[in-house]
Motif scaffolding. Structure first.
Motif, PDB file in Angstrom:
ATOM      1  N   PRO A 143       0.629  -1.296   0.025  1.00  0.00           N
ATOM      2  CA  PRO A 143       0.058  -0.233   0.233  1.00  0.00           C
ATOM      3  C   PRO A 143       0.634   1.397  -0.097  1.00  0.00           C
ATOM      4  O   PRO A 143       0.367   2.240  -0.433  1.00  0.00           O
ATOM      5  CB  PRO A 143      -0.812  -0.311   1.320  1.00  0.00           C
ATOM      6  N   SER A 144       1.994   1.310   0.609  1.00  0.00           N
ATOM      7  CA  SER A 144       2.876   2.342   0.579  1.00  0.00           C
ATOM      8  C   SER A 144       4.031   2.231  -0.264  1.00  0.00           C
ATOM      9  O   SER A 144       5.083   2.627   0.056  1.00  0.00           O
ATOM     10  CB  SER A 144       3.362   2.699   2.293  1.00  0.00           C
ATOM     11  N   ARG A 145       3.685   1.808  -1.476  1.00  0.00           N
ATOM     12  CA  ARG A 145       4.912   1.811  -2.213  1.00  0.00           C
ATOM     13  C   ARG A 145       5.609   3.093  -2.473  1.00  0.00           C
ATOM     14  O   ARG A 145       6.902   3.146  -2.838  1.00  0.00           O
ATOM     15  CB  ARG A 145       4.187   1.117  -3.647  1.00  0.00           C
ATOM     16  N   LYS A 146       4.990   4.132  -2.653  1.00  0.00           N
ATOM     17  CA  LYS A 146       5.608   5.349  -2.980  1.00  0.00           C
ATOM     18  C   LYS A 146       6.572   5.620  -2.066  1.00  0.00           C
ATOM     19  O   LYS A 146       7.463   6.475  -2.415  1.00  0.00           O
ATOM     20  CB  LYS A 146       4.550   6.591  -2.994  1.00  0.00           C
ATOM     21  N   GLN A 147       6.491   5.258  -0.727  1.00  0.00           N
ATOM     22  CA  GLN A 147       7.732   5.447   0.131  1.00  0.00           C
ATOM     23  C   GLN A 147       8.965   4.873  -0.415  1.00  0.00           C
ATOM     24  O   GLN A 147       9.972   5.274   0.436  1.00  0.00           O
ATOM     25  CB  GLN A 147       7.404   5.466   1.465  1.00  0.00           C
ATOM     26  N   ILE A 148       9.025   3.784  -0.963  1.00  0.00           N
ATOM     27  CA  ILE A 148      10.124   3.065  -1.125  1.00  0.00           C
ATOM     28  C   ILE A 148      10.852   3.650  -2.383  1.00  0.00           C
ATOM     29  O   ILE A 148      10.517   3.527  -3.434  1.00  0.00           O
ATOM     30  CB  ILE A 148       9.893   1.545  -1.551  1.00  0.00           C
ATOM     31  N   ILE A 149      12.025   3.799  -1.919  1.00  0.00           N
ATOM     32  CA  ILE A 149      13.063   4.406  -2.932  1.00  0.00           C
ATOM     33  C   ILE A 149      13.657   3.380  -3.797  1.00  0.00           C
ATOM     34  O   ILE A 149      13.845   3.330  -5.203  1.00  0.00           O
ATOM     35  CB  ILE A 149      14.316   5.170  -2.388  1.00  0.00           C
ATOM     36  N   SER A 150      13.935   2.149  -2.962  1.00  0.00           N
ATOM     37  CA  SER A 150      14.591   0.716  -3.947  1.00  0.00           C
ATOM     38  C   SER A 150      14.282  -0.443  -3.166  1.00  0.00           C
ATOM     39  O   SER A 150      13.842  -0.104  -1.804  1.00  0.00           O
ATOM     40  CB  SER A 150      16.013   1.068  -4.084  1.00  0.00           C
ATOM     41  N   GLY A 180      16.790 -19.824   0.160  1.00  0.00           N
ATOM     42  CA  GLY A 180      16.851 -18.698   0.788  1.00  0.00           C
ATOM     43  C   GLY A 180      16.171 -17.701   0.005  1.00  0.00           C
ATOM     44  O   GLY A 180      16.136 -17.760  -1.509  1.00  0.00           O
ATOM     45  N   ALA A 181      15.340 -16.818   0.636  1.00  0.00           N
ATOM     46  CA  ALA A 181      14.573 -15.634  -0.204  1.00  0.00           C
ATOM     47  C   ALA A 181      14.482 -14.482   0.729  1.00  0.00           C
ATOM     48  O   ALA A 181      14.138 -14.819   1.981  1.00  0.00           O
ATOM     49  CB  ALA A 181      13.214 -16.270  -0.777  1.00  0.00           C
ATOM     50  N   GLY A 182      14.680 -13.375  -0.114  1.00  0.00           N
ATOM     51  CA  GLY A 182      14.450 -12.056   0.898  1.00  0.00           C
ATOM     52  C   GLY A 182      14.783 -10.892   0.150  1.00  0.00           C
ATOM     53  O   GLY A 182      14.906 -10.924  -1.169  1.00  0.00           O
ATOM     54  N   LEU A 183      14.625  -9.936   0.868  1.00  0.00           N
ATOM     55  CA  LEU A 183      14.625  -8.464   0.077  1.00  0.00           C
ATOM     56  C   LEU A 183      15.191  -7.392   0.948  1.00  0.00           C
ATOM     57  O   LEU A 183      15.162  -7.571   2.241  1.00  0.00           O
ATOM     58  CB  LEU A 183      13.378  -8.215  -0.485  1.00  0.00           C
ATOM     59  N   GLU A 184      15.928  -6.610   0.545  1.00  0.00           N
ATOM     60  CA  GLU A 184      16.356  -5.329   1.177  1.00  0.00           C
ATOM     61  C   GLU A 184      15.719  -4.033   0.550  1.00  0.00           C
ATOM     62  O   GLU A 184      15.616  -3.798  -0.392  1.00  0.00           O
ATOM     63  CB  GLU A 184      17.986  -5.197   1.082  1.00  0.00           C
ATOM     64  N   MET A 185      15.278  -3.135   1.585  1.00  0.00           N
ATOM     65  CA  MET A 185      14.298  -2.126   1.340  1.00  0.00           C
ATOM     66  C   MET A 185      14.776  -0.836   1.832  1.00  0.00           C
ATOM     67  O   MET A 185      15.145  -0.728   3.135  1.00  0.00           O
ATOM     68  CB  MET A 185      12.974  -2.503   1.716  1.00  0.00           C
ATOM     69  N   THR A 186      14.736   0.190   1.107  1.00  0.00           N
ATOM     70  CA  THR A 186      15.092   1.637   1.357  1.00  0.00           C
ATOM     71  C   THR A 186      14.117   2.530   1.330  1.00  0.00           C
ATOM     72  O   THR A 186      13.286   2.539   0.247  1.00  0.00           O
ATOM     73  CB  THR A 186      16.608   2.029   0.546  1.00  0.00           C
ATOM     74  N   LEU A 187      13.757   3.283   2.236  1.00  0.00           N
ATOM     75  CA  LEU A 187      12.601   4.331   2.294  1.00  0.00           C
ATOM     76  C   LEU A 187      13.139   5.734   2.404  1.00  0.00           C
ATOM     77  O   LEU A 187      13.976   5.844   2.381  1.00  0.00           O
ATOM     78  CB  LEU A 187      11.675   4.046   3.512  1.00  0.00           C
ATOM     79  N   GLU A 188      12.100   6.544   1.969  1.00  0.00           N
ATOM     80  CA  GLU A 188      12.364   8.068   1.951  1.00  0.00           C
ATOM     81  C   GLU A 188      11.850   8.874   3.087  1.00  0.00           C
ATOM     82  O   GLU A 188      10.365   8.651   2.928  1.00  0.00           O
ATOM     83  CB  GLU A 188      12.256   8.799   0.640  1.00  0.00           C
ATOM     84  N   GLU A 189      12.128   9.690   3.606  1.00  0.00           N
ATOM     85  CA  GLU A 189      11.441  10.437   4.781  1.00  0.00           C
ATOM     86  C   GLU A 189      12.010  11.812   4.615  1.00  0.00           C
ATOM     87  O   GLU A 189      13.084  12.171   4.269  1.00  0.00           O
ATOM     88  CB  GLU A 189      11.357   9.794   6.072  1.00  0.00           C
ATOM     89  N   PRO A 190      11.179  12.515   5.035  1.00  0.00           N
ATOM     90  CA  PRO A 190      11.687  14.185   5.045  1.00  0.00           C
ATOM     91  C   PRO A 190      13.011  14.497   5.874  1.00  0.00           C
ATOM     92  O   PRO A 190      13.375  13.564   6.790  1.00  0.00           O
ATOM     93  CB  PRO A 190      10.689  15.007   5.797  1.00  0.00           C
ATOM     94  N   GLY A 191      13.782  15.301   5.436  1.00  0.00           N
ATOM     95  CA  GLY A 191      14.954  15.455   5.965  1.00  0.00           C
ATOM     96  C   GLY A 191      16.138  14.908   5.225  1.00  0.00           C
ATOM     97  O   GLY A 191      17.204  15.012   5.643  1.00  0.00           O
ATOM     98  N   ALA A 197      15.864  -1.749   5.938  1.00  0.00           N
ATOM     99  CA  ALA A 197      15.740  -2.984   6.752  1.00  0.00           C
ATOM    100  C   ALA A 197      15.744  -3.914   5.421  1.00  0.00           C
ATOM    101  O   ALA A 197      15.607  -3.896   4.413  1.00  0.00           O
ATOM    102  CB  ALA A 197      14.519  -2.903   7.450  1.00  0.00           C
ATOM    103  N   MET A 198      16.088  -5.311   5.991  1.00  0.00           N
ATOM    104  CA  MET A 198      16.042  -6.334   5.203  1.00  0.00           C
ATOM    105  C   MET A 198      15.066  -7.636   5.902  1.00  0.00           C
ATOM    106  O   MET A 198      15.154  -7.426   7.181  1.00  0.00           O
ATOM    107  CB  MET A 198      17.567  -6.800   5.070  1.00  0.00           C
ATOM    108  N   ALA A 199      14.664  -8.501   5.258  1.00  0.00           N
ATOM    109  CA  ALA A 199      13.750  -9.457   5.674  1.00  0.00           C
ATOM    110  C   ALA A 199      14.503 -10.791   4.935  1.00  0.00           C
ATOM    111  O   ALA A 199      14.748 -10.650   3.477  1.00  0.00           O
ATOM    112  CB  ALA A 199      12.394  -9.483   5.490  1.00  0.00           C
ATOM    113  N   TRP A 200      14.932 -11.785   5.667  1.00  0.00           N
ATOM    114  CA  TRP A 200      15.635 -12.843   4.912  1.00  0.00           C
ATOM    115  C   TRP A 200      15.194 -14.180   5.723  1.00  0.00           C
ATOM    116  O   TRP A 200      15.131 -14.234   6.835  1.00  0.00           O
ATOM    117  CB  TRP A 200      17.330 -12.807   4.844  1.00  0.00           C
ATOM    118  N   TYR A 201      14.716 -15.160   4.569  1.00  0.00           N
ATOM    119  CA  TYR A 201      14.441 -16.459   5.415  1.00  0.00           C
ATOM    120  C   TYR A 201      15.205 -17.562   4.713  1.00  0.00           C
ATOM    121  O   TYR A 201      15.417 -17.601   3.443  1.00  0.00           O
ATOM    122  CB  TYR A 201      12.988 -16.552   5.220  1.00  0.00           C
TER     123      TYR A 201
END
Length: 441
Positions: A143-150, A180-191, A197-201
């Motif tokens: 739902p908040s895909r727009k906050q995800i930079i990469s 194994g499967a996982g992903l690393e995510m970077t968000l954007e915020e003001p400033g 963060a990463m989730a790996w299993y």
């Protein structure tokens, strides 16, 4: 595995013919495939195969260890001669002799361990690529895909098989797979801050991996918890360690429990067997026979039969990790040279129920750097987390440290939750502690 066994047996016989009194040989073969996907493209795909041999020798009561990946007969001949000759110049270590044959063997069958997924052999490259694409699609559907930079997706799997042959008569074979499967995510915020963060299993069987949607949701949850993170006032707070980060704290006692640290007088747990070292709420058991678990094994590093072993029982230290070598050096009973699965006994309540009864609590969701001292038990780690008041998140925390003495912290444990984390060799629920020192503003 007959090819591997034949090679190991020949190597043992050759080393003995060259003058070695005792020989232990392990031969292993492995394959690995991995993929990385980002921004709609497959960034990297790798495949690797390896074959290697490791060897330990006792020559004139002198011990050495060696390894090689060049298994051509002529190269192996030279390798063995040099290994035996080099061992002869070392200082005697008769305590390195192998354990008795009667103590070695398989503690649990391969069928019970269930660590090999035969379906991997027929798994096409396309299936791996599809999993990476499904992870990316799950991120796009958040739902908040727009906050995800990469977001970078990782998929991989491996298979390995190994044999071990010892001159005391022990022979054994092991094989296993890993997915194994996982992903690393970077968000954007003001400033301009960019929390990530990463989730790996990982799992022994492909079917045991979470679905892509669950992995993406967990990565988002962990990253979102770091939005607006800042320190709060220093002080003592109740602390809830989330299940997936408990290993950072319990790992502090791993070294001090070992025979090597006891022998070198670098363990704060020396002489503490059968005495309280933690709260009665903590029970920690070494369990080598959990089906499909990351740390399960049929035997340990000495070839000794792997058996369940209480480590801490209702707060009381019950066993150290004593290998054959250090058992002789220390004059102590042999247990095992290293851990398998560590299992923390769970409680009855969920983390949410526990937090609902605490007026204010710091929930530790991650660690950043730090250090610990095995001789004193003192530690200091950077933390990320949440300030929770009566079950509600009041603030996102960052740029803080947790510090103290690990024995004091373990004795401050109040309650284990019921949410056991099963994705590593440390199977623990979230743990609640009281009066833990945090440094912030």
């Amino acid at each position: 595995m007959s090819e591997l066994f034949n090679l190991a047996r020949r190597t043992v016989a050759q080393a003995q013919a060259l003058g070695a009194e005792e020989v232990s040989v392990s031969v292993s073969r492995s394959t690995e495939v991995s993929m990385t996907r980002r921004a709609g493209k497959l960034e990297q795909a790798t495949q690797a195969t390896s074959l290697g041999l490791s060897l330990s020798l006792l020559v004139d009561d002198r011990y050495s260890g060696h390894a090689t990946s060049d298994l051509r007969p002529e190269a192996l001949d030279v390798f063995l001669r040099r290994a035996v000759d080099a061992t002869r110049v070392l200082e005697p270590e008769p305590e390195r002799r192998q354990p008795e044959f009667k103590d070695c063997g398989r503690g649990v069958s391969e069928e019970v361990l269930d660590s090999f997924d035969a379906s991997r052999e027929a798994l096409p490259v396309e299936a791996r690529r599809q999993l990476a694409e499904q992870l990316e699609a799950a991120v796009d559907a958040l739902p908040s895909r727009k906050q995800i930079i990469s977001a970078t997706m990782y998929v991989g799997d491996s298979a390995d098989e190994s044999v071990r042959v010892m001159s005391n008569g022990f022979e054994g074979a092991r094989r296993g797979t890993g997915f194994g499967a996982g992903l690393e995510m970077t968000l954007e915020e003001p400033g301009g801050r960019r929390p990530e963060a990463m989730a790996w299993y990982g799992a022994a069987h492909r079917a045991d991996l979470p679905d892509p949607g669950a992995i993406a949701a967990e990565a988002w949850k962990r990253a979102a918890e770091r939005l607006g993170a800042k320190p709060i006032a220093s002080g003592r707070y109740p602390m809830l360690l989330q299940n997936h980060v408990v290993g950072r704290i319990l790992g502090v006692i791993g070294g001090p429990l070992s025979g090597s640290e006891l022998h070198q007088q670098r363990s704060f747990l020396a002489g503490r067997k059968d005495t309280p070292v933690a709260s009665a709420a903590l029970t920690l058991t070494d369990v080598p026979d959990i089906p499909r678990a990351a740390g399960s094994r049929p035997w340990d590093g000495d070839g000794l039969v792997a058996r369940r072993m209480p480590v801490i029982e209702n707060g009381v230290l019950r066993n150290y990790y004593i290998s054959t070598y250090y058992g002789r050096k220390l004059g102590m009973p042999v247990t095992s040279g290293g851990r398998s699965n560590w299992v923390v006994s769970p409680g009855l309540r969920s983390p949410a129920d526990i937090l609902g009864d605490v007026s204010q609590c710091i929930v530790v969701t991650g660690f950043l750097g730090g250090n610990s001292n095995g001789l004193t038990g003192d530690f200091s780690f950077g933390v990320q987390g949440l300030l929770v008041e009566r079950g509600e998140v009041a603030a996102h925390l960052g740029e803080m440290n947790v510090s103290g003495n690990i024995e004091s912290v373990l004795k401050a444990m109040v309650e284990p939750a019921n949410d056991v984390w099963t994705w590593s060799s440390l199977r623990s629920p979230s743990l609640l502690f009281e009066g833990i020192q945090f440094s912030g503003t």
